[in-house]
Structures are given as C-alpha cells and as structure tokens.
Design a protein around this motif. Structure first.
Motif, mmCIF file in Angstrom:
data_model
loop_
_atom_site.group_PDB
_atom_site.id
_atom_site.type_symbol
_atom_site.label_atom_id
_atom_site.label_comp_id
_atom_site.label_asym_id
_atom_site.label_seq_id
_atom_site.Cartn_x
_atom_site.Cartn_y
_atom_site.Cartn_z
ATOM 1 N N MET A 199 0.842 -1.187 0.000
ATOM 2 C CA MET A 199 0.000 0.000 0.000
ATOM 3 C C MET A 199 0.883 1.244 0.000
ATOM 4 S SD MET A 199 -3.076 1.095 2.593
ATOM 5 C CE MET A 199 -2.038 1.575 3.965
ATOM 6 N N ASP A 200 0.593 2.186 -0.895
ATOM 7 C CA ASP A 200 1.349 3.415 -1.004
ATOM 8 C C ASP A 200 0.391 4.589 -0.817
ATOM 9 O OD1 ASP A 200 2.957 5.564 -1.641
ATOM 10 O OD2 ASP A 200 3.876 4.610 -3.371
ATOM 11 N N ARG A 201 0.187 4.961 0.440
ATOM 12 C CA ARG A 201 -0.777 6.017 0.749
ATOM 13 C C ARG A 201 -0.351 7.357 0.137
ATOM 14 N NH1 ARG A 201 -2.487 6.370 6.844
ATOM 15 N NH2 ARG A 201 -3.908 4.707 6.202
ATOM 16 N N LYS A 202 0.956 7.614 0.115
ATOM 17 C CA LYS A 202 1.435 8.876 -0.448
ATOM 18 C C LYS A 202 1.065 8.986 -1.924
ATOM 19 C CE LYS A 202 5.617 11.625 -1.196
ATOM 20 N NZ LYS A 202 7.098 11.701 -0.999
ATOM 21 N N SER A 203 1.305 7.921 -2.686
ATOM 22 C CA SER A 203 0.957 7.934 -4.111
ATOM 23 C C SER A 203 -0.544 8.078 -4.313
ATOM 24 C CB SER A 203 1.458 6.653 -4.788
ATOM 25 O OG SER A 203 2.859 6.603 -4.773
ATOM 26 N N PHE A 204 -1.326 7.435 -3.435
ATOM 27 C CA PHE A 204 -2.776 7.547 -3.549
ATOM 28 C C PHE A 204 -3.224 8.981 -3.301
ATOM 29 C CE2 PHE A 204 -7.105 7.398 -1.934
ATOM 30 C CZ PHE A 204 -7.725 6.592 -2.872
ATOM 31 N N ASN A 205 -2.664 9.618 -2.271
ATOM 32 C CA ASN A 205 -3.041 11.000 -1.975
ATOM 33 C C ASN A 205 -2.629 11.942 -3.104
ATOM 34 O OD1 ASN A 205 -4.161 10.286 0.487
ATOM 35 N ND2 ASN A 205 -2.291 10.679 1.643
ATOM 36 N N GLN A 206 -1.501 11.657 -3.726
ATOM 37 C CA GLN A 206 -1.077 12.466 -4.869
ATOM 38 C C GLN A 206 -2.047 12.316 -6.044
ATOM 39 O OE1 GLN A 206 2.914 10.991 -5.429
ATOM 40 N NE2 GLN A 206 3.820 12.562 -4.095
ATOM 41 N N ALA A 207 -2.509 11.086 -6.278
ATOM 42 C CA ALA A 207 -3.480 10.860 -7.349
ATOM 43 C C ALA A 207 -4.787 11.584 -7.056
ATOM 44 C CB ALA A 207 -3.731 9.360 -7.512
ATOM 45 N N ALA A 208 -5.231 11.539 -5.788
ATOM 46 C CA ALA A 208 -6.475 12.219 -5.416
ATOM 47 C C ALA A 208 -6.333 13.722 -5.583
ATOM 48 C CB ALA A 208 -6.846 11.869 -3.976
ATOM 49 N N ALA A 209 -5.212 14.278 -5.145
ATOM 50 C CA ALA A 209 -5.003 15.724 -5.268
ATOM 51 C C ALA A 209 -4.985 16.153 -6.734
ATOM 52 C CB ALA A 209 -3.692 16.116 -4.577
ATOM 53 N N LYS A 210 -4.383 15.335 -7.575
ATOM 54 C CA LYS A 210 -4.308 15.638 -9.006
ATOM 55 C C LYS A 210 -5.695 15.709 -9.628
ATOM 56 C CE LYS A 210 -2.584 13.387 -13.234
ATOM 57 N NZ LYS A 210 -1.806 12.214 -13.717
ATOM 58 N N ILE A 211 -6.534 14.719 -9.347
ATOM 59 C CA ILE A 211 -7.866 14.677 -9.946
ATOM 60 C C ILE A 211 -8.760 15.765 -9.364
ATOM 61 C CG2 ILE A 211 -9.934 13.272 -10.241
ATOM 62 C CD1 ILE A 211 -7.508 12.470 -11.973
ATOM 63 N N LEU A 212 -8.700 15.975 -8.057
ATOM 64 C CA LEU A 212 -9.564 16.982 -7.435
ATOM 65 C C LEU A 212 -9.183 18.382 -7.889
ATOM 66 C CD1 LEU A 212 -9.861 15.512 -3.842
ATOM 67 C CD2 LEU A 212 -11.602 15.526 -5.636
ATOM 68 N N SER A 213 -7.895 18.628 -8.094
ATOM 69 C CA SER A 213 -7.463 19.919 -8.614
ATOM 70 C C SER A 213 -7.998 20.140 -10.022
ATOM 71 C CB SER A 213 -5.936 19.983 -8.622
ATOM 72 O OG SER A 213 -5.491 21.159 -9.251
#
Length: 244
Positions: free
Chosen positions: A1-15
C-alpha cells in the motif's frame, strides 16, 4: 500500500475537477479517475485501444481494469485479453463513508455525516460471482482497495425526505486504508476471517459484515476455487472449513 501515491493521485484529480468548476464534471466519476491515476500515474498509458476494446490502463503487457461495480460488463474484455495479457481487476470498496446530500432545487449541500455502514474486502464476492468462470485463469488477478470516501447523493428519492430511492452523484476518495492483492487462488484464504474454523454461511456473514445472501455467494465462489470445502450439513446449511 502506497498512501502517499494515492493522496497524490487524489489531489491531481480533485485539482483538475476544481478547475472544471465542481465535482463530477469530468467524463468519468472521481473515484474511478483517482484509482486509475493511483494504479498508473502516467496518463499516456490510460485508455489504450487493445484487441478491439479500450483498456483502462495498459503498460508492458499488463492490463488494469478499474471496476466500481457490474463485473458482468467485463466478460467480453476478459475473453479477449486473458489469453494474451495479464489482467488485474481493481475494485475500490468504501471502508468508511461520509454522506452529503444535494438539494436538486437549490443546489445546497448538507454537512457530511458518517454512515454507520462499514465495508469489508469480502464485498468483492458479490461482483466476482458474475465472472466466476474466469477466476481460475492464471493471467487474472484481483486487487481490492479499501478506501474512505465522501459520497454525495441527490435528494431526488421517492420518500418524504427524498433519500430513499435517491441517486448517487459522486464519490470522492478521502484516504487509502488497505491495498489487498489476490494474485493466486491461495490468496483468497485471506478473505476467511481467522477466527472461523468450522462455520456456516450465517457465521461467515457475521464475521465478514455481509448479509447472509452475500455470504452464501462468497462461499459459493470460494468453494468453486477450492479455498473452502463443504464438510457436513447442519439442517439445510453447509458447514465449511478452509482447505489446506
């Protein structure tokens, strides 16, 4: 599990959605888009034409299909892809869910409230049953992402408070809780709660927080895979044990 990568993906899409003036303005729903970018951040490998279909992600001979429901719609793709490529079905499951309601007349959105329902990885069996004949294919893997989500729903239902029969507008990921890979048939044993030794469908349902009907579906799939065995009957219910 890579929570950091997941949060980066979420930030990218939400932005990106913010730039497009709000949730759900993209061609695909937020949860699907975030998971796809978590699986493969390089969008050059997204939506790739392959064998007469379009793969969600294709890179280096590997296909990833992000499927939030309706696994039955994957059957034709699986028939085309599995003889040639390794396919991973990625299934996001809401672990904890917060609900917000949108007034369809005013556009007002309520504060979020936590739903009492909690998801478990065993929820995947309801969908896996729809593709059961493919589950023994060596080129098929299943990846379950347990994700905390914020769900927005429209107040357009038939009940007095307009909540029953309402439609979901979108689901926005909040956090990645678990990333569980089922790469071999033996891995499905992880979906039998460890406290269960000899058990029936009702006991499995309670331990997995499923309805009894969905527990029966789960055990049907695991029995087909040889993960559990039917060792006896108690009344009209089978008794199961995990196989060696």
């Amino acid at each position: 599990m890579d929570r950091k990568s997941f949060n980066q993906a979420a930030a990218k899409i939400l932005s990106r959605e913010h730039e497009n003036h709000g949730i759900g303005t993209l061609g695909e729903k937020t949860l699907h888009a975030v998971v796809k970018n978590y699986v493969e951040p390089d969008e050059d490998y997204h939506e790739v034409p392959l064998e007469g279909y379009v793969a969600d992600v294709y890179r280096d001979g590997m296909v990833f299909e992000i499927q939030t429901a309706n696994f039955n719609t994957l059957r034709d793709k699986l028939r085309a892809f599995l003889p040639l490529y390794h396919v991973t079905i990625v299934y996001p499951v809401p672990a904890t869910k917060w609900l917000r309601w949108i007034d369809t007349e005013t556009g007002e959105i309520t504060d979020r409230r936590r739903s009492p329902k909690k998801g478990t990885p065993q929820a995947v069996f309801h969908e896996l049953y729809k593709i059961k004949p493919f589950l023994k294919e060596p080129n098929l893997s299943v990846r379950i992402l347990m994700i905390d989500v914020e769900e927005t729903r429209l107040l357009d239902g038939w009940s007095r408070d307009k909540k029953k029969g309402s439609h979901r507008h979108d689901r926005v990921p909040v956090d990645l809780v678990e990333d569980l890979c089922l790469e071999q048939i033996e891995d499905y044993r992880m979906l039998v709660p460890p406290e269960l030794e000899t058990f029936d469908s009702q006991q499995y349902a309670k331990a997995s927080r499923l309805t009894v009907n969905r527990a029966r579906t789960a055990l049907n799939v695991m029995y087909y895979l040889g993960v559990v065995d039917r060792i006896a009957k108690k009344g009209n219910r089978y008794l199961y044990e995990v196989t060696e």
